[in-house]
Design a protein around this motif. Structure first.
Motif, PDB file in Angstrom:
ATOM      1  N   GLY A 207     -76.410 -47.764 112.294  1.00  0.00           N
ATOM      2  CA  GLY A 207     -75.210 -47.118 111.779  1.00  0.00           C
ATOM      3  C   GLY A 207     -74.181 -48.133 111.338  1.00  0.00           C
ATOM      4  O   GLY A 207     -74.415 -49.345 111.326  1.00  0.00           O
ATOM      5  N   SER A 208     -72.998 -47.622 110.974  1.00  0.00           N
ATOM      6  CA  SER A 208     -71.968 -48.489 110.385  1.00  0.00           C
ATOM      7  C   SER A 208     -70.804 -48.794 111.316  1.00  0.00           C
ATOM      8  O   SER A 208     -69.890 -49.518 110.937  1.00  0.00           O
ATOM      9  CB  SER A 208     -71.452 -47.855 109.099  1.00  0.00           C
ATOM     10  OG  SER A 208     -70.921 -46.573 109.382  1.00  0.00           O
ATOM     11  N   LEU A 209     -70.806 -48.263 112.511  1.00  0.00           N
ATOM     12  CA  LEU A 209     -69.721 -48.551 113.456  1.00  0.00           C
ATOM     13  C   LEU A 209     -69.770 -50.003 113.902  1.00  0.00           C
ATOM     14  O   LEU A 209     -70.835 -50.625 113.942  1.00  0.00           O
ATOM     15  CB  LEU A 209     -69.824 -47.648 114.681  1.00  0.00           C
ATOM     16  CG  LEU A 209     -69.655 -46.144 114.454  1.00  0.00           C
ATOM     17  CD1 LEU A 209     -69.950 -45.396 115.742  1.00  0.00           C
ATOM     18  CD2 LEU A 209     -68.249 -45.843 113.965  1.00  0.00           C
ATOM     19  N   THR A 210     -68.642 -50.537 114.256  1.00  0.00           N
ATOM     20  CA  THR A 210     -68.566 -51.923 114.745  1.00  0.00           C
ATOM     21  C   THR A 210     -69.422 -52.092 115.987  1.00  0.00           C
ATOM     22  O   THR A 210     -70.139 -53.089 116.120  1.00  0.00           O
ATOM     23  CB  THR A 210     -67.099 -52.298 115.059  1.00  0.00           C
ATOM     24  OG1 THR A 210     -66.320 -52.079 113.889  1.00  0.00           O
ATOM     25  CG2 THR A 210     -66.986 -53.736 115.492  1.00  0.00           C
ATOM     26  N   SER A 211     -69.369 -51.121 116.877  1.00  0.00           N
ATOM     27  CA  SER A 211     -70.167 -51.210 118.106  1.00  0.00           C
ATOM     28  C   SER A 211     -71.664 -51.171 117.786  1.00  0.00           C
ATOM     29  O   SER A 211     -72.460 -51.813 118.477  1.00  0.00           O
ATOM     30  CB  SER A 211     -69.805 -50.087 119.076  1.00  0.00           C
ATOM     31  OG  SER A 211     -70.057 -48.823 118.484  1.00  0.00           O
ATOM     32  N   ALA A 212     -72.041 -50.461 116.735  1.00  0.00           N
ATOM     33  CA  ALA A 212     -73.452 -50.426 116.336  1.00  0.00           C
ATOM     34  C   ALA A 212     -73.893 -51.798 115.846  1.00  0.00           C
ATOM     35  O   ALA A 212     -74.992 -52.262 116.157  1.00  0.00           O
ATOM     36  CB  ALA A 212     -73.663 -49.384 115.247  1.00  0.00           C
TER      37      ALA A 212
END
Length: 133
Positions: free
Chosen positions: A66-71
């Protein structure tokens, strides 16, 4: 836990280095057939580990997080676990390959020294028989 496993791997490497030195000096000997079988098995293990190493190296190219920072952080963490990290699968597999290669060399030396010893004894016996006839 990683430190314990690293110490275990270093202990195995040290043990096989010692056995190899003993084989070089003729202190560690193996029956030829047994030594050949062990060396062949060690080579099979090396091949399997090399295949695993090739696959593990490919794991550093991960996607689908995905595109989240945590991802992205999670993807990087898994990539380091596969390759380039201090405790990576690639590093562990390379260490295992080193041990298996050392095992194979040790077995080959151990049977070689036994063959040399047998040949030397046969030569001495032949010389005694030739001189006594």
């Amino acid at each position: 836990m990683a430190e314990t496993e690293q110490a275990d791997m270093q202990g195995m490497l040290t043990r096989w280095q010692t056995l190899k030195k003993q084989a070089e000096g003729g202190e560690f000997r193996l029956d030829e057939q047994i030594g050949q079988d062990l060396a062949r098995h060690a080579e099979q293990m090396r091949t399997k580990l090399q295949n695993m190493l090739n696959k593990a190296g490919e794991l550093e190219h991960l996607s689908g997080f995905g595109s989240l920072t945590s991802a992205g952080d999670l993807r990087n963490k898994f990539a380091l676990k596969a390759n380039n990290g201090d405790d990576s699968a690639v590093k562990r597999l390379k260490q295992s390959i080193d041990v298996v290669i050392l095992m194979k060399e040790t077995y080959e030396l151990a049977i070689g020294k036994l063959k040399e010893s047998d040949q030397s004894a046969a030569d001495r016996l032949a010389a005694l028989n030739a001189g006594g006839s």
